[in-house]
Design an enzyme around this catalytic site. Structure first.
Site, PDB file in Angstrom:
ATOM      1  CE  LYS A 122      -4.258  -2.056   1.557  1.00 30.01           C
ATOM      2  NZ  LYS A 122      -3.809  -3.465   1.692  1.00 30.01           N
TER       3      LYS A 122
HETATM    4  C1  PLP Z   1      -4.405  -4.550   1.047  1.00 30.43           C
HETATM    5  C2  PLP Z   1      -3.637  -5.808   0.916  1.00 30.43           C
HETATM    6  C3  PLP Z   1      -4.006  -6.815  -0.001  1.00 30.43           C
HETATM    7  C4  PLP Z   1      -5.248  -6.711  -0.876  1.00 30.43           C
HETATM    8  O1  PLP Z   1      -5.106  -5.749  -1.874  1.00 30.43           O
HETATM    9  P1  PLP Z   1      -6.421  -5.209  -2.661  1.00 30.43           P
HETATM   10  O2  PLP Z   1      -5.925  -4.074  -3.471  1.00 30.43           O
HETATM   11  O3  PLP Z   1      -7.388  -4.780  -1.588  1.00 30.43           O
HETATM   12  O4  PLP Z   1      -6.942  -6.332  -3.467  1.00 30.43           O
HETATM   13  C5  PLP Z   1      -3.213  -7.943  -0.100  1.00 30.43           C
HETATM   14  N1  PLP Z   1      -2.134  -8.102   0.689  1.00 30.43           N
HETATM   15  C6  PLP Z   1      -1.743  -7.160   1.580  1.00 30.43           C
HETATM   16  C7  PLP Z   1      -0.566  -7.425   2.431  1.00 30.43           C
HETATM   17  C8  PLP Z   1      -2.472  -5.978   1.729  1.00 30.43           C
HETATM   18  O5  PLP Z   1      -2.094  -5.063   2.635  1.00 30.43           O
END
Ligand code: PLP
Length: 478
Positions: A122
């Protein structure tokens, strides 16, 4: 004329990138999409092959954010994607790549997206968003108070992106005593004056309810410039498109080659960016949507019926950032699948809002999923543990439980001559309990983060009460 963004539900006025940047949902309840996707021809792609991450970021984002002057956009990108900001790389990987590609075998690669300050993917988009928000707010003389709820990854990524930014404050709610000691330390040890951590005496759902109650109060929202940074924000999706391009060029020699991506998925934001990269002309063969036991997306790609579940049915798993019952960004892909027929999309989402399901099987709509290259699979706790273990035994590489879901499902879709690129969405250091269960040892932590649990922490404690939250915000906003 600048690129226009329209709502998936078709009843909101078209707007430009800067105009929608600070927004979540469009006024009609839909999600923003560019009216049409920019397209790169083979010659464009050939010219992009030699670019570094920042140059690629500009090549991609300047097509989306075309109402920001080129020089300003370049500066924002250069300030964001620095090797020292994404420095927590695995031994042997080069931080200057920003998203280094790690070869496991000639046809299996790991894309390092978790080398930023909070050790999860993120950061890739959120770090840019912090700089973009500051730029747009400064130019319009506005301020923004971001209010959010977190059970871990999103909240910390938002705080590390917004810390010290002019015109922005972050009020982040987290359930008291429910996060890991590491996650708590990551967030609560921030001493920046514009970051407010609020430990709520309750569970995550209580935190979310408080944020919802506040958002429902239009007067308060307007008076105190309340905003959010959730996963439906278009800027986050646009920023995530960049690393698909970067990974493609790292894994291939020329533009006749194709690659596939395996994407650990929850809210469908990450894989939606892959879909958009493909629509822009990137030679992607398959996008593998990997879920955990919360398999609403896998169910759709196997049956053609999208059936979000009530939040109470969300299962707690060992890949917690994928524990969702409704994939908010799925609506963007659905809009493309429906040929941007917003009336039909409204009708389907009305079914969902009435507690039903959206059935894409009629009129040959679901058959078109194959044309977009999307396939799916789901994984279980036992599968994660086994994948973490075999990856360690075979390649001497530790992966986190989310990445393990991606790898396990991705392996079911490998094809000769087509590299499978697994997106590493978090570092194993964030999930030491699961790693210990799988390997009998603790994952190494980046040296700079050793001992953060001992740092002084700064947070307030509030009961699970929206009124008290409003009071708290009022007292801390001039
Ligand atoms: C947020 C997240 C996901 C999922 O990603 P999306 O964009 O919501 O599909 C997968 N793995 C981790 C570690 C995350 O923080």
């Amino acid at each position: 004329m600048a690129m226009q963004y329209v709502s998936t539900r078709g009843h909101s006025p078209a707007r430009t990138f800067s105009q929608i940047l600070l927004d979540g949902l469009a006024p009609d309840g839909g999600l923003y999409l560019p009216e049409r996707y920019p397209h790169f021809e083979a010659a464009d792609l050939a010219a992009m092959r030699g670019m570094d991450y920042r140059q690629l970021a500009f090549a991609v984002l300047s097509r989306f954010a075309d109402d920001i002057p080129a020089q300003a956009l370049r500066e924002l990108i250069d300030r964001t994607y620095r090797a020292d900001a994404f420095a927590y790389t695995r031994a042997g990987d080069d931080a200057r790549e920003i998203t280094p590609l790690h070869e496991l075998s000639p046809e299996l690669h790991l894309l390092g997206l978790s080398n930023g300050p909070t050790l999860a993917f993120k950061d890739m988009a959120m770090q840019l968003l912090g700089n973009l928000f500051e730029y747009v707010l400064e130019r319009t003389g506005r301020t923004l108070n971001i209010v959010g709820a977190t059970s871990g990854d999103t909240g910390s990524a938002a705080e590390y992106a917004m810390r010290g930014k002019r015109g922005i404050r972050v009020f982040m709610l987290s359930p008291a005593g429910k996060m890991s000691r590491f996650q708590r330390a990551q967030m609560y040890s921030l001493q920046d004056g514009n970051i407010f951590n609020i430990a709520v005496e309750g569970v995550f759902d209580d935190c979310q309810d408080m944020v919802k109650a506040l958002s429902a109060d239009a007067g308060f929202k307007q008076q105190y410039h309340i905003g959010a940074v959730n996963s439906i924000n278009w800027g986050r999706i646009a920023a995530q498109v960049i690393y698909y391009f970067k990974a493609y060029f790292s894994a291939t020699h020329d533009e006749r080659q194709q690659v596939s991506f395996a994407v650990p998925s929850g809210n469908f934001g990450n894989v939606c960016a892959g879909h958009i990269a493909r629509m822009m002309g990137l030679p992607i063969r398959r996008l593998v949507v990997a879920t955990n036991e919360n398999d609403v997306l896998d169910e759709f790609f196997s049956t053609g019926v999208y059936r979000p579940r009530p939040a109470a049915q969300t299962r707690e798993t060992s890949s917690p950032s994928m524990d969702i019952s409704k994939a908010s960004n799925f609506e963007r892909f659905a809009a493309d699948l429906l040929g941007r027929d917003s009336e039909r999309l409204r009708a389907l989402w009305q079914q969902i809002e009435q507690g039903g399901a959206a059935d894409f099987r009629s009129g040959g709509v679901f058959d078109r999923v194959a044309d977009y290259g999307l396939v799916s699979g789901s994984n279980t706790h036992a599968g994660r543990i086994a994948t973490i273990r075999t990856t360690w035994e075979k390649y001497r590489i530790m992966i986190d439980p989310h990445t393990a879901d991606g790898l396990a499902v991705g392996l079911g879709y490998t094809e000769p001559g087509i590299p499978m690129i697994v997106l590493e969405t978090a570092q194993p250091a964030k999930f030491d309990d699961t790693l210990r269960e799988a390997l009998g040892q603790m994952p190494p932590r980046p040296q700079a983060l050793e001992g953060i649990e001992a740092l002084p922490q700064r947070y307030a404690t509030l009961p699970a009460d929206a009124g008290q939250l409003k009071n708290y915000i009022q007292t801390h906003v001039d």
